[in-house]
Design an enzyme around this catalytic site. Structure first.
Site, PDB file in Angstrom:
ATOM      1  N   LYS A 136     -73.377  84.009 -46.042  1.00  0.00           N
ATOM      2  CA  LYS A 136     -73.568  83.169 -47.242  1.00  0.00           C
ATOM      3  C   LYS A 136     -75.185  82.914 -47.210  1.00  0.00           C
ATOM      4  O   LYS A 136     -75.673  82.099 -46.509  1.00  0.00           O
ATOM      5  CB  LYS A 136     -72.719  82.084 -47.069  1.00  0.00           C
ATOM      6  CG  LYS A 136     -72.830  81.124 -48.260  1.00  0.00           C
ATOM      7  CD  LYS A 136     -73.941  80.211 -48.297  1.00  0.00           C
ATOM      8  CE  LYS A 136     -73.890  79.186 -49.648  1.00  0.00           C
ATOM      9  NZ  LYS A 136     -75.019  78.600 -49.709  1.00  0.00           N
TER      10      LYS A 136
ATOM     11  N   GLU B 246     -80.353  77.640 -35.665  1.00  0.00           N
ATOM     12  CA  GLU B 246     -81.944  77.730 -35.865  1.00  0.00           C
ATOM     13  C   GLU B 246     -82.422  76.728 -36.799  1.00  0.00           C
ATOM     14  O   GLU B 246     -82.156  77.028 -37.886  1.00  0.00           O
ATOM     15  CB  GLU B 246     -82.124  79.383 -35.892  1.00  0.00           C
ATOM     16  CG  GLU B 246     -83.472  79.458 -35.584  1.00  0.00           C
ATOM     17  CD  GLU B 246     -84.464  79.174 -36.609  1.00  0.00           C
ATOM     18  OE1 GLU B 246     -85.186  78.115 -36.709  1.00  0.00           O
ATOM     19  OE2 GLU B 246     -84.569  79.848 -37.757  1.00  0.00           O
TER      20      GLU B 246
ATOM     21  N   CYS C 270     -90.009  77.476 -40.263  1.00  0.00           N
ATOM     22  CA  CYS C 270     -89.519  76.550 -39.302  1.00  0.00           C
ATOM     23  C   CYS C 270     -90.549  76.415 -38.310  1.00  0.00           C
ATOM     24  O   CYS C 270     -90.573  75.415 -37.339  1.00  0.00           O
ATOM     25  CB  CYS C 270     -88.137  76.888 -38.677  1.00  0.00           C
ATOM     26  SG  CYS C 270     -87.989  78.575 -38.168  1.00  0.00           S
TER      27      CYS C 270
ATOM     28  N   GLU D 139     -90.209  67.119 -41.091  1.00  0.00           N
ATOM     29  CA  GLU D 139     -90.609  68.456 -41.353  1.00  0.00           C
ATOM     30  C   GLU D 139     -90.719  68.328 -43.045  1.00  0.00           C
ATOM     31  O   GLU D 139     -89.851  68.026 -43.700  1.00  0.00           O
ATOM     32  CB  GLU D 139     -89.274  69.528 -41.201  1.00  0.00           C
ATOM     33  CG  GLU D 139     -89.677  70.962 -41.212  1.00  0.00           C
ATOM     34  CD  GLU D 139     -88.564  71.934 -40.878  1.00  0.00           C
ATOM     35  OE1 GLU D 139     -88.771  72.893 -40.493  1.00  0.00           O
ATOM     36  OE2 GLU D 139     -87.406  71.285 -40.883  1.00  0.00           O
TER      37      GLU D 139
END
Length: 496
Positions: free
Chosen positions: A179, A253, A287, A388
């Protein structure tokens, strides 16, 4: 390379291209010019269930029994096709998410490299004989595939993230349902065409596209033996909670707020370039971005000045132009998020050095461009240093001692990546050991290798991708114990 005629994409289920049950579709937009250029199918719960069922049938009836050498042959064939189409796939991905063409093309070729690496493991998944206390007992353990793997990828690097998961899963003998993000689905769907051309059995690889409803149906619907997710820490928590209700294990992750530490004894020109690449490559939408730059106070002013000078010269432009050095934010919500963080940093008292706004000049006028932004004199409790951003925003934090740098670096909920710039071998080892992160780069940043494990700790997730550890994530151990004795006595019965 120019794009072909507008594409309308169906779902890829059981080796067939099928429309969504609801016939619902949505456009995908080019973040450089805000034009919609393809339509994507919105998969519903029944579509997702059909994909999982197709993957289950392919696993049980065919793929798990295919010899490793044949799995490897198909994977090498797929790698050939990825390399053949790397330029085309790179163009499609840059059009879909605004990443510069130099990086997307490189990522396509790295994807082929990952498939070749794990193809090499496909016929080398060995078990072991285990000596036990009784000589009449023969015991061995085998490594076996898990079954059906649900793969959920993010919009920043769809094929690179797919490559972190799918090759290892297939080499181990699993089947997959992918997906992709609704913001960048095209290259994953084009990848399915290559899987088809390579000759994989139907149902081994499936793609269901759509928004959060599709992801929720995949995670909550059952029928998966493991889920591998790349995305935000918030998304990871939701997926882990939903998967836990089905006792489905997960690989997560997740995000990062990675410290990149420049000590006074570093090669400063090299460290400065590394710091720039660590945050402004991929428009900061990665990331592992080195978004917190810790600089020792004795060299702080000079590093800040040099970074500002270089950042102002970064060339923004059409992501498909090889001369462009930084592309767009990948989508409107992310563009708005980046700008909101910039305003927050200004209000919190961070000193703006350069950038700090959208770029609208010339050919940039219609795109989701944010100027490379640097804040100095940041402290670790500011929002810009703790959350973040996933954008081209660098926070520079001064420090005095090695111990202080380690404390600042570890004072975070995240623990994905980190960087160290020093010419002291002792310091390299000391600081690497002290940092709480899944990976540490020394005198480099954002370097990748297929052989090395990738993953984080704390809010950056758990599990590992790539390397031998990445293969093990998609295997389970079965133990077999055989009584070789001709006696009727239980060999493990306690004797009195």
């Amino acid at each position: 390379m120019t794009l072909a005629v507008r594409q309308d994409y169906d779902l890829y289920i059981g080796g067939e291209w099928v429309p969504p049950e609801s016939n619902e579709r949505f456009p995908t937009f080019n973040p450089f010019n805000q034009k919609d250029w393809a339509t994507i199918a919105q998969a519903g719960p029944n579509d997702v269930a059909a994909a999982v069922a197709a993957a289950r049938e392919a696993f049980e009836r065919r793929w798990r029994g295919v010899p490793g050498i044949e799995r490897a042959r198909l994977m090498h064939r797929l790698a050939d096709l990825i390399e053949r189409d790397a330029d085309r796939l790179g163009t499609l991905e840059s059009t879909d998410n605004g990443k510069v063409i130099r990086e997307t093309r490189s990522q396509m070729r790295f994807c082929a490299r990952v498939f070749r690496f794990f193809a090499g493991y496909a016929d080398k998944i060995f078990g072991k004989v285990i000596p036990v206390d009784r000589p009449e007992i023969f015991d061995y353990a085998t490594m076996e595939p898990l079954g059906v793997i649900g793969v959920i990828t993010a919009w920043n690097s769809p094929i690179a993230l797919l490559a972190n998961k799918v090759p290892a899963a297939l080499a181990a003998g699993n089947t997959v349902v992918v997906k992709p993000s609704e913001h960048a689905s095209v290259t994953t769907l084009e990848f399915a065409r290559l899987v088809e051309e390579a000759g994989f059995p139907k149902g081994v690889f499936n793609v269901v596209t759509g928004d959060v409803r599709t992801g929720r149906a995949l995670v909550e619907g059952g029928g998966l033996d493991k889920i591998s997710f790349t995305g935000s820490s918030h998304g990871g928590r939701e997926i882990a909670a939903a998967a836990g209700r089905n006792l489905t294990p997960v690989i997560l992750e997740l995000g990062g707020k990675s410290p990149n530490i420049i000590f006074e004894d570093a090669d400063l020109p090299k460290a400065t370039v590394g710091a720039l690449a660590g945050i402004f490559a991929a428009t900061g939408q990665t990331c592992i971005a080195g978004s917190r730059l810790l600089v020792q106070r004795s060299v702080y002013a000079g590093v800040v000045e040099e970074l500002a000078r270089r950042a102002q010269n970064i060339r923004l432009g059409d992501p498909l132009d090889p001369a462009t050095e930084m592309g767009t934010a990948a989508n409107q919500p992310q563009f708005d998020r980046i700008l909101s963080f910039i305003e927050s940093a200004k209000q919190d008292g961070a000193r703006l050095i350069t950038g700090g706004e959208a770029a609208r000049d010339g050919i940039l006028r219609d795109g989701l461009f944010v100027k490379p932004t640097i804040f100095a004199d940041v402290h670790n409790q500011m929002r810009v240093a703790r959350e973040e951003i996933f954008g081209p925003v660098l926070s520079i934090i001064p420090f005095d001692t090695e111990e202080e740098a380690i404390a600042i670096a570890n004072d975070q909920s995240f623990g994905l990546a980190s960087g160290i710039w020093t010419q002291s071998l002792n310091r390299m080892h000391r600081v690497s050991a002290a940092l709480r992160a899944g990976m540490v780069w020394v005198n480099t940043y954002r370097a990748v290798a297929v052989q090395t494990p990738f993953g984080g700790v704390k809010d950056s997730g758990f599990g590992r991708e790539r390397g031998e550890e990445g293969l093990k994530e998609f295997l389970t151990t079965k133990n077999v114990m055989i009584n070789l004795s001709e006696s009727d006595r239980d060999p493990f019965q306690v004797q009195t």
